[in-house]
Design a protein around this motif. Structure first.
Motif, mmCIF file in Angstrom:
data_model
loop_
_atom_site.group_PDB
_atom_site.id
_atom_site.type_symbol
_atom_site.label_atom_id
_atom_site.label_comp_id
_atom_site.label_asym_id
_atom_site.label_seq_id
_atom_site.Cartn_x
_atom_site.Cartn_y
_atom_site.Cartn_z
ATOM 1 N N CYS A 53 0.864 -1.198 0.000
ATOM 2 C CA CYS A 53 0.000 0.000 0.000
ATOM 3 C C CYS A 53 0.889 1.233 0.000
ATOM 4 O O CYS A 53 1.897 1.274 0.710
ATOM 5 C CB CYS A 53 -0.899 0.016 1.235
ATOM 6 S SG CYS A 53 -1.996 1.451 1.285
ATOM 7 N N GLY A 81 1.177 4.768 3.492
ATOM 8 C CA GLY A 81 2.180 5.066 4.521
ATOM 9 C C GLY A 81 1.646 5.379 5.912
ATOM 10 O O GLY A 81 2.272 6.168 6.647
ATOM 11 N N CYS A 82 0.529 4.799 6.327
ATOM 12 C CA CYS A 82 0.033 5.039 7.686
ATOM 13 C C CYS A 82 1.082 4.557 8.701
ATOM 14 O O CYS A 82 1.675 3.484 8.527
ATOM 15 C CB CYS A 82 -1.298 4.340 7.913
ATOM 16 S SG CYS A 82 -2.571 4.964 6.794
ATOM 17 N N PHE A 136 1.061 3.390 11.661
ATOM 18 C CA PHE A 136 0.847 2.243 12.565
ATOM 19 C C PHE A 136 0.665 0.936 11.801
ATOM 20 O O PHE A 136 0.385 -0.106 12.383
ATOM 21 C CB PHE A 136 -0.424 2.497 13.402
ATOM 22 C CG PHE A 136 -1.569 2.930 12.543
ATOM 23 C CD1 PHE A 136 -2.353 1.996 11.888
ATOM 24 C CD2 PHE A 136 -1.826 4.284 12.329
ATOM 25 C CE1 PHE A 136 -3.372 2.391 11.040
ATOM 26 C CE2 PHE A 136 -2.848 4.689 11.480
ATOM 27 C CZ PHE A 136 -3.620 3.740 10.840
ATOM 28 N N CYS A 137 0.810 0.972 10.487
ATOM 29 C CA CYS A 137 0.377 -0.155 9.660
ATOM 30 C C CYS A 137 1.571 -0.862 9.018
ATOM 31 O O CYS A 137 2.400 -0.226 8.381
ATOM 32 C CB CYS A 137 -0.572 0.367 8.576
ATOM 33 S SG CYS A 137 -1.044 -0.889 7.373
ATOM 34 N N GLY A 188 1.646 -0.475 5.238
ATOM 35 C CA GLY A 188 2.083 0.863 4.829
ATOM 36 C C GLY A 188 3.603 0.967 4.835
ATOM 37 O O GLY A 188 4.194 1.623 3.973
ATOM 38 N N GLU A 227 -5.168 -0.088 -0.361
ATOM 39 C CA GLU A 227 -6.225 0.910 -0.278
ATOM 40 C C GLU A 227 -7.192 0.657 -1.451
ATOM 41 O O GLU A 227 -6.863 0.951 -2.611
ATOM 42 C CB GLU A 227 -5.600 2.315 -0.323
ATOM 43 C CG GLU A 227 -6.584 3.443 -0.523
ATOM 44 C CD GLU A 227 -7.790 3.397 0.417
ATOM 45 O OE1 GLU A 227 -7.633 3.158 1.627
ATOM 46 O OE2 GLU A 227 -8.920 3.593 -0.091
ATOM 47 N N CYS A 234 -9.033 4.643 3.662
ATOM 48 C CA CYS A 234 -8.375 5.586 4.571
ATOM 49 C C CYS A 234 -8.979 6.978 4.415
ATOM 50 O O CYS A 234 -8.565 7.903 5.113
ATOM 51 C CB CYS A 234 -6.885 5.590 4.309
ATOM 52 S SG CYS A 234 -6.469 6.008 2.613
HETATM 53 FE FE1 SF4 Z 1 -2.690 1.476 3.515
HETATM 54 FE FE2 SF4 Z 1 -4.850 1.086 5.039
HETATM 55 FE FE3 SF4 Z 1 -2.370 0.402 5.907
HETATM 56 FE FE4 SF4 Z 1 -3.033 2.965 5.676
HETATM 57 S S1 SF4 Z 1 -3.972 1.483 7.068
HETATM 58 S S2 SF4 Z 1 -1.107 2.037 4.986
HETATM 59 S S3 SF4 Z 1 -4.314 2.955 3.879
HETATM 60 S S4 SF4 Z 1 -3.474 -0.499 4.215
#
Ligand code: SF4
Ligand code: SAH
Length: 358
Positions: A126, A129-130, A132-133, A136, A174, A207
């Motif tokens: 993805c 770049g969130c 906490f993910c 990302g 996403e 998101c």
């Molecule tokens: Fe991508 Fe969703 Fe992870 Fe954000 S939370 S980096 S949008 S997969």
């Protein structure tokens, strides 16, 4: 250099065979006509591909053997294979699936009583770049095709050998950066000529890409929408979700108002509770203000800890405070129990671990 049709296939041509899943009904009819087949064969083939999820042409027992062989020469059949899996004590199974070009994605099957929910991916990786993910952190490899999204669900169905009752597109990626393939996959999942899952039981999680939320509001089906909010304070959300900085909270608020007006459907906000970051008093107040007077439902999730991340989940007591305070402004909130927390359930974690091992 042009090649006439009698030239024998070169290895390159063989690898360029199209996957049966990617043919439109018209293209399939054309192929079958070329092979001198009657029209009704198209429906038979489609049933094997989409409803029965056949893994080989040999399974297509109501087609003449010669046709099965001709099809095998002309087209391929699905490109998903299981690389590895983890099984949770709660019965959830998480799969790492390899796609035809070697990219890999995760999906999860979560059984409960007579139900089976599937969490599927829409992209390999993805780009958002969130912070906490785990997905990302790795960036984007590529978007999936509609068939690749669909096939994950069928893989889980066949592994549990039971009907899938709901699907959430909350795996990697996403969905709204891969809008057309996502909608095509949802339509096939919904169709009686596919998985036959009710539209309301098909959920897209975004998101918060506003143009696509507005587009989604205009789709005729009653698909369900979840928006990853994670903070109703602009400064905090910018840090947690830098990829959606340009879609401000005020614009998201207005877009969701329009979504509700258009569809009459109840959206969900996803909120992963992170200790000291988005679970403070001022964050809770901002969340109440953001939701009060709207139709929204809030899904509180205890953050899944990601290796190497500084973020920690909140306490259960704090999560309960959130539920109570949201209820006091008329907003229903649930604490989603984190299924499979013993099996790297947070999106991207299994892939990350495997990548590290190799
Ligand atoms: Fe991508 Fe969703 Fe992870 Fe954000 S939370 S980096 S949008 S997969
Ligand atoms: N890209 C989409 C859908 C895939 S992510 C989106 O962001 O909505 C699915 C959900 O998992 C999102 O709500 C996302 O914010 C959440 N998520 C990601 N990493 C998480 C983590 N470490 N702990 C808890 N939830 C997480």
């Amino acid at each position: 250099m042009s090649q006439d049709s009698t030239t024998p296939s070169t290895p390159e041509q063989i690898t360029e065979k199209r996957d049966l899943h990617s043919l439109t009904r018209g293209e399939l009819m054309e192929l079958l006509a070329e092979l001198g087949q009657p029209k009704f064969r198209a429906k038979q083939v489609e049933e094997w591909v989409w409803v029965k999820n056949a893994q080989s042409f040999d399974e297509m027992t109501n087609l003449p053997k010669s046709l099965r062989e001709e099809l095998a020469e002309r087209v391929t059949l699905g490109g998903i294979s299981e690389l590895t899996r983890q099984v949770s004590v709660d019965g959830s199974r998480k799969y790492l699936l390899s796609l035809s070009d070697g990219a890999s994605v995760e999906c999860v099957g979560m059984p409960s009583r007579a139900k089976l929910s599937v969490c599927a991916s829409t992209q390999a990786g993805c780009p958002m770049g969130c912070a906490f993910c785990a997905t990302g952190a790795a960036g984007l490899t590529r978007s999936l095709t509609a068939a690749e999204i669909y096939e994950q669900v069928m893989h889980v169905r066949d592994d549990f050998n039971t009907r899938v009752t709901s699907v959430v597109l909350m795996g990697q990626g996403e969905p709204f950066l891969n809008y057309d393939a996502t909608l095509a996959a949802l339509r096939r999942l919904n169709s009686s000529e596919g998985a036959g899952i009710g539209a309301r039981h098909l959920t897209v999680s975004t998101c918060g890409l506003i143009p696509q939320i507005m587009r989604f509001a205009n789709e005729p089906e009653q698909f369900t929408l979840a928006v990853s909010l994670h903070s109703a304070v602009q400064r905090t959300r910018n840090i947690l979700m830098p990829g959606v900085r340009k879609y401000s909270l005020i614009n998201l608020y207005n877009a969701m108002g329009e979504y509700v007006n258009k569809t009459g459907r109840r959206p969900t906000y996803e909120y992963a509770l992170i200790s000291g970051v988005n679970d403070t008093e001022s964050e809770l107040q901002a969340l109440c203000d953001f939701c009060e007077g709207t139709l929204a439902h809030v899904n509180l999730i205890q953050l899944n800890e990601v290796e190497g991340s500084k973020f920690r989940p909140s306490t259960d007591l704090r999560a309960e405070d959130f539920v109570r305070r949201l209820a006091s402004v008329g907003i229903e909130a649930t604490i989603r129990n984190s299924r499979g927390s013993d099996i790297d359930a947070a999106c991207g974690q299994l892939r990350q671990r495997i990548a590290k091992q190799s």
